[in-house]
Structure formats: C-alpha cells, structure tokens
Design a protein around this motif. Structure first.
Motif, short mmCIF file in Angstrom:
data_model
loop_
_atom_site.label_atom_id
_atom_site.label_comp_id
_atom_site.label_asym_id
_atom_site.label_seq_id
_atom_site.Cartn_x
_atom_site.Cartn_y
_atom_site.Cartn_z
N LYS A 14 0.89 -1.41 -0.03
CA LYS A 14 -0.03 0.01 0.09
C LYS A 14 0.93 1.26 0.09
N ALA A 16 0.81 5.18 0.88
CA ALA A 16 -0.01 6.07 1.46
C ALA A 16 0.79 7.56 1.86
N PRO A 28 0.47 8.43 9.41
CA PRO A 28 -0.07 7.80 8.10
C PRO A 28 -1.55 7.98 7.80
N LEU A 30 -3.83 5.93 6.84
CA LEU A 30 -4.37 4.73 6.84
C LEU A 30 -5.31 4.61 7.86
N ALA A 34 -2.82 1.59 11.98
CA ALA A 34 -1.82 2.36 11.06
C ALA A 34 -2.02 4.02 10.96
N GLY A 35 -3.26 4.40 11.44
CA GLY A 35 -3.98 5.53 11.25
C GLY A 35 -3.41 6.25 12.58
#
Length: 97
Positions: A14, A16, A28, A30, A34-35
């Motif tokens: 992916k 980003a 990121p 995401l 991951a966010g």
C-alpha cells in the motif's frame, strides 16, 4: 508530507501519505492502528535501521533500508529499544519483501 510504501507478508503493498506532526512523529493516512501517530524511536548511526511505534504500544516495527537480513548487532539494538519502550517483543513477526 511523506510518501510511504508499506509491504505486507503476503506480498501486498500500500502507498500512503503521512502528515509530519513534529520531528520524528508522523501520521499515515491509513485506518486502524496504522492511522495512529507513528513515532521514530531509534535510527542507527548509518541511517539503515529504523524503529517506529505508536504511543499506545499497539504497533511497533523494525525497518531496514537494505531489504536483507538485519545484522545481529543492529537487530539486538532495535529489539532493546522496543523492549525499553514497553513493546511486547513476542508479537514481532519477520517479513521479507
């Protein structure tokens, strides 16, 4: 903004964008873990191996620029940084691109 390419164990990748929040801290774009904000916990003196993690401890990773097996001394240092910061080392999983 940083552009990240994240490769998974299954060979998926992916790309980003990540917003820089402060020196050594970025988020990121995401969802999920991951966010969260990622913090740079350690970078070796040759800028080859990087340890990042979320402040919550839900996510941590050892990344290497060379894409091969990380030399034992750098791997040991990276693991020590994660352990010092309270990460569960039993959750680490190796991944090769």
């Amino acid at each position: 903004m940083l552009r990240l390419t994240l490769s998974g164990c299954a060979g998926t990748a992916k790309t980003a964008l990540a917003r820089i929040e402060a020196p050594g801290r970025f988020r990121p774009a995401l969802g999920g873990v991951a966010g969260q904000s990622w913090w740079v916990l350690w970078l070796d003196s040759g800028a080859r191996t990087l340890v990042v993690g979320t402040p919550s401890g839900d996510f941590g990773a050892i990344l290497d620029r060379e894409g091969a097996a990380i030399p034992p001394d750098r791997m040991q240092a990276a693991r020590e940084v994660l352990a010092f910061n309270g990460y569960d080392l039993t959750r680490l999983r190796p991944s090769q691109p």
